[in-house]
Write a protein that holds these residues in place. Structure first.
Motif, PDB file in Angstrom:
ATOM      1  N   MET A  40      31.994  30.825  39.493  1.00  0.00           N
ATOM      2  CA  MET A  40      31.237  31.560  40.499  1.00  0.00           C
ATOM      3  C   MET A  40      30.275  30.641  41.256  1.00  0.00           C
ATOM      4  N   GLU A  41      29.701  29.667  40.563  1.00  0.00           N
ATOM      5  CA  GLU A  41      28.840  28.698  41.236  1.00  0.00           C
ATOM      6  C   GLU A  41      29.626  27.878  42.250  1.00  0.00           C
ATOM      7  N   GLU A  42      30.840  27.486  41.877  1.00  0.00           N
ATOM      8  CA  GLU A  42      31.671  26.706  42.788  1.00  0.00           C
ATOM      9  C   GLU A  42      32.107  27.553  43.982  1.00  0.00           C
ATOM     10  N   LEU A  43      32.386  28.822  43.742  1.00  0.00           N
ATOM     11  CA  LEU A  43      32.765  29.711  44.840  1.00  0.00           C
ATOM     12  C   LEU A  43      31.593  29.934  45.795  1.00  0.00           C
ATOM     13  N   ALA A  44      30.393  29.981  45.237  1.00  0.00           N
ATOM     14  CA  ALA A  44      29.220  30.157  46.094  1.00  0.00           C
ATOM     15  C   ALA A  44      29.031  28.943  46.999  1.00  0.00           C
ATOM     16  N   ALA A  45      29.362  27.761  46.465  1.00  0.00           N
ATOM     17  CA  ALA A  45      29.217  26.533  47.252  1.00  0.00           C
ATOM     18  C   ALA A  45      30.330  26.386  48.280  1.00  0.00           C
ATOM     19  N   THR A  46      31.553  26.771  47.892  1.00  0.00           N
ATOM     20  CA  THR A  46      32.715  26.686  48.797  1.00  0.00           C
ATOM     21  C   THR A  46      33.471  28.007  48.708  1.00  0.00           C
ATOM     22  N   PRO A  47      33.089  29.001  49.469  1.00  0.00           N
ATOM     23  CA  PRO A  47      33.669  30.351  49.349  1.00  0.00           C
ATOM     24  C   PRO A  47      35.171  30.423  49.585  1.00  0.00           C
ATOM     25  N   SER A  48      35.746  29.436  50.252  1.00  0.00           N
ATOM     26  CA  SER A  48      37.177  29.494  50.546  1.00  0.00           C
ATOM     27  C   SER A  48      38.031  29.342  49.296  1.00  0.00           C
ATOM     28  N   HIS A  49      37.518  28.636  48.304  1.00  0.00           N
ATOM     29  CA  HIS A  49      38.287  28.483  47.051  1.00  0.00           C
ATOM     30  C   HIS A  49      37.363  27.941  45.961  1.00  0.00           C
ATOM     31  N   SER A  50      37.762  28.187  44.708  1.00  0.00           N
ATOM     32  CA  SER A  50      36.984  27.666  43.590  1.00  0.00           C
ATOM     33  C   SER A  50      37.381  26.217  43.337  1.00  0.00           C
ATOM     34  N   GLY A  51      36.655  25.576  42.451  1.00  0.00           N
ATOM     35  CA  GLY A  51      36.975  24.194  42.101  1.00  0.00           C
ATOM     36  C   GLY A  51      37.990  24.098  40.986  1.00  0.00           C
ATOM     37  N   VAL A  52      38.701  25.217  40.718  1.00  0.00           N
ATOM     38  CA  VAL A  52      39.716  25.258  39.660  1.00  0.00           C
ATOM     39  C   VAL A  52      41.050  25.636  40.269  1.00  0.00           C
ATOM     40  N   PHE A  53      42.107  24.877  39.948  1.00  0.00           N
ATOM     41  CA  PHE A  53      43.418  25.210  40.513  1.00  0.00           C
ATOM     42  C   PHE A  53      44.287  26.018  39.554  1.00  0.00           C
ATOM     43  N   ALA A  54      43.998  25.977  38.229  1.00  0.00           N
ATOM     44  CA  ALA A  54      44.775  26.768  37.270  1.00  0.00           C
ATOM     45  C   ALA A  54      44.067  26.800  35.926  1.00  0.00           C
ATOM     46  N   LEU A  55      44.294  27.882  35.191  1.00  0.00           N
ATOM     47  CA  LEU A  55      43.799  28.038  33.823  1.00  0.00           C
ATOM     48  C   LEU A  55      44.975  27.847  32.867  1.00  0.00           C
ATOM     49  N   PHE A  56      44.831  26.928  31.920  1.00  0.00           N
ATOM     50  CA  PHE A  56      45.865  26.681  30.916  1.00  0.00           C
ATOM     51  C   PHE A  56      45.356  27.166  29.563  1.00  0.00           C
ATOM     52  N   THR A  57      46.185  27.920  28.848  1.00  0.00           N
ATOM     53  CA  THR A  57      45.785  28.389  27.527  1.00  0.00           C
ATOM     54  C   THR A  57      47.021  28.648  26.678  1.00  0.00           C
ATOM     55  N   GLU A  58      46.793  28.810  25.354  1.00  0.00           N
ATOM     56  CA  GLU A  58      47.878  29.064  24.404  1.00  0.00           C
ATOM     57  C   GLU A  58      47.611  30.372  23.673  1.00  0.00           C
ATOM     58  N   ILE A  59      48.692  31.028  23.231  1.00  0.00           N
ATOM     59  CA  ILE A  59      48.556  32.264  22.462  1.00  0.00           C
ATOM     60  C   ILE A  59      49.527  32.232  21.274  1.00  0.00           C
ATOM     61  N   PRO A  60      49.022  32.074  20.036  1.00  0.00           N
ATOM     62  CA  PRO A  60      47.700  31.552  19.696  1.00  0.00           C
ATOM     63  C   PRO A  60      47.690  30.034  19.834  1.00  0.00           C
ATOM     64  N   SER A  61      46.524  29.435  19.643  1.00  0.00           N
ATOM     65  CA  SER A  61      46.382  27.997  19.879  1.00  0.00           C
ATOM     66  C   SER A  61      46.892  27.197  18.686  1.00  0.00           C
ATOM     67  N   ASN A  62      47.242  25.958  18.974  1.00  0.00           N
ATOM     68  CA  ASN A  62      47.754  25.029  17.969  1.00  0.00           C
ATOM     69  C   ASN A  62      46.747  23.887  17.812  1.00  0.00           C
ATOM     70  N   PRO A  63      46.086  23.723  16.629  1.00  0.00           N
ATOM     71  CA  PRO A  63      46.481  24.260  15.336  1.00  0.00           C
ATOM     72  C   PRO A  63      45.591  25.381  14.788  1.00  0.00           C
TER      73      PRO A  63
END
Length: 607
Positions: free
Chosen positions: A330-353
């Motif tokens: 949200m802080e990054e969006l406030a600074a640059t409303p056109s897009h956030s400073g994140v291009f993708a969220l990577f996660t695992e279900i469940p995580s290893n190990p």
């Protein structure tokens, strides 16, 4: 027969009645049943394309990580992204000799694109370190009469008339560790089957100066043109994609937003699928970072940190981490409303190990709010146990694990969610960049192995739950005083609410289990090592096999960063167990035997 090093009383393994040997640990003497696969040998034994190497004792694992010469020499096989198969090494040697190189090392790839990516990776990483490398490319074709031909221009289209076209990245010999980083973290190298096929084509006249084992020169291939375009290979790949799309329906009636064949992409490894997910998602925001939510597999963490401008890393994947992540975005969006400073969220279900499950509904809501795609790795949960496509824009899976089960072939899949808001964009980018480099013989083996995936997953779920219940019953988690076991990480107890939210249901009832993986954290090093050494199952760096497989996870995966990993709960006293399909009663006897060894070693350590 028992060989005794000291007069210390020894345990007798009730499960195997195997001969035993007594080996020395740092703090205690332990008994190891002698029916283990020999150190360094293939797991499964005598399987030419096995994807695991045996490390039967803690000392063996430590010896490998410290590059102890006798242990390195003993390793005849290992996990393919971490251990380059001897057939691939032989093929590299032949290519180097044919090219007349001196003072250079090489890696062999199935496509020009993969070789170029390795070249770019090495140049960029060496430049960051202040010592830019000179890295070049070469292309060699193997003709139908078994001769090697070097391409004049590596950028030209590969010859369709040659059965095999090899793309070679050449670099200074002392830069081999950096080259192997790319091989390990991106999973794009040729497979051992492709290497053996290439070797089988070679004319003896073409390789007179090199020692080639006879089995490499005897072709046994069953397909008409087994690289990437045989009729049998196409059928196998189509069957795998169809099987995955069907599994993702989870028994529900078909709808217009179901995954179809065209939404499933196959890659030679699971990490290659993750790299391609990173590649297509990062293109929209090349200056942005990724997010790694939860302590993911080591290769995923390193890939995300080294590529693009870097990665926001949230190791625990907790609600507190979610709060911090949301604040950053949200802080990054406030600074640059056109897009956030994140291009993708990577996660695992469940995580290893650590088998932690993220709060996917909340993560999805945040991603939607901020226009960020989610790349979800469900390898550990697997297609049967978790129903998570609705939370993902891209779903990635290492098919090398339970989908195959046999431990003799690599593979990965990437699925684009047809109901996702980025579906059309991601699909177009993938179709534009996709190149089939999944060797046909590997695909044929994978298709055959995966036919009984559903029934195997069910057996393994039940076995794993029984094993974990036994271990937990002798742990501090249930109040056992002075236990050798601190905790058992397993989705039944680890972030259960989040896991249950994603567990597969049919007609309102849970049909998905808790998976076959658990991690056991011990209270002290002697107990951990005693358990590992006395556990009468194969041991090595893989999971999801039809047979039980244990691993000294932190020691192997984070040896150069043990202190860092321990900060997030991945301690050196962690044994990861991938439960298999052995008979349950015998399995529990073997685990109980190892638990007793751990408890006795723990008692001795405090004397």
């Amino acid at each position: 027969m028992t060989t005794t090093i000291t007069q210390t009383p020894v345990l007798v393994c009730p499960a195997t009645n195997a001969p035993e040997i007594l080996i020395s640990s740092n703090a205690t003497n332990l008994v190891v049943p002698a029916n283990f696969a020999a150190r360094g040998s293939s797991i499964p034994p005598n399987v030419p394309h096995a994807i695991c190497g045996s490390l039967p004792t803690w000392k063996d694992t430590l010896g490998l990580m410290t590059r102890e010469p006798s242990m390195v020499e003993a390793m005849k096989n290992g996990y393919p992204r971490f251990f380059i198969h001897r057939s691939i090494l032989k093929l590299s040697e032949i290519c180097e000799q044919h090219l007349g190189v001196t003072g250079e090392g090489s890696l062999v790839f199935p496509s020009l694109n993969a070789a170029k990516l390795c070249q770019e990776f090495m140049i960029v990483q060496s430049t960051i370190k202040g010592s830019p490398l000179s890295v070049r490319l070469a292309q060699i074709s193997i003709t139908r009469d078994g001769y090697l031909i070097t391409a004049d221009n590596v950028s030209r289209t590969s010859s369709d008339s040659a059965p095999v076209n090899l793309h070679i990245t050449l670099y200074p010999a002392d830069a081999s560790p950096l080259a192997k980083d790319f091989w390990r973290e991106c999973g794009m190298g040729i497979s051992s089957r492709m290497a053996q096929y290439s070797l089988s084509l070679l004319s003896k006249k073409a390789i007179d100066a090199l020692d080639i084992e006879p089995n490499h020169l005897e072709t046994s291939w069953q397909v008409d043109d087994p690289c990437f375009n045989s009729a049998q290979g196409k059928i196998a790949k189509c069957a795998i994609r169809s099987r995955i799309s069907e599994l993702l329906r989870h028994g529900r009636p078909a709808t217009s937003t179901d995954v179809n064949l065209d939404d499933v992409f196959l890659y030679p490894t699971g990490m290659c699928a993750i790299w391609n997910a990173h590649n297509v998602t990062s293109k929209a925001r090349p200056t942005a970072k990724s997010v790694c939510f939860g302590f993911s597999h080591v290769s995923t963490i390193h890939l995300l940190k080294k590529n693009s401008p870097g990665c926001h890393f949230f190791a625990s994947g907790s609600s507190d981490d979610m709060d911090i992540l949301e604040s950053i975005i949200m802080e990054e969006l406030a600074a640059t409303p056109s897009h956030s400073g994140v291009f993708a969220l990577f996660t695992e279900i469940p995580s290893n190990p650590l088998l932690r499950s993220p709060d996917l509904p909340r993560l999805r809501a945040l991603a939607d709010k901020c226009n960020i795609p989610i790349v979800l790795d469900e390898t550990i949960g697997n297609f049967m146990n978790v129903d998570v496509l609705s939370y993902a824009d891209i779903l990635v899976t290492s098919l090398s694990k339970l989908f195959s089960g046999a431990g003799n072939v690599m593979g990965g899949s990437l699925v684009v969610n047809p109901a996702g808001r980025y579906y059309q964009t991601l699909k177009q980018q993938l179709h534009a960049s996709f190149q089939d480099t999944y060797f046909d013989e590997d695909a044929i083996c994978m298709e055959h192995n995966s036919r009984d995936f559903a029934s195997r997953a069910s057996v393994i779920d039940r076995n794993a739950e029984a094993v974990c219940e036994l271990i937990r019953s002798r742990s501090m988690m249930v109040g056992v005083p002075s236990s050798a076991i601190k905790e058992v990480h397993y989705p039944k107890w680890t972030m259960r609410e989040q896991y249950d939210h994603c567990r597969t249901k049919l007609n309102g009832e849970y049909v998905g289990g808790f998976g076959g993986l658990c991690s056991v954290i011990f209270t002290n090093a002697p107990a951990c090592r005693a358990f590992y050494d006395a556990l009468d199952f194969w041991k090595g760096p893989s999971l999801g096999t039809n047979f039980t497989l244990a691993m000294a996870y932190a020691l192997m995966s984070h040896y150069d960063e043990l202190e860092w990993a321990a900060k997030y709960g991945v301690t050196v006293n962690l044994v990861r167990i991938s439960v298999g399909m052995e008979g349950r009663d015998e399995m529990l006897q073997r685990v109980a035997f190892a638990l007793t060894a751990a408890e006795e070693a723990s008692d001795c350590s405090v004397l």
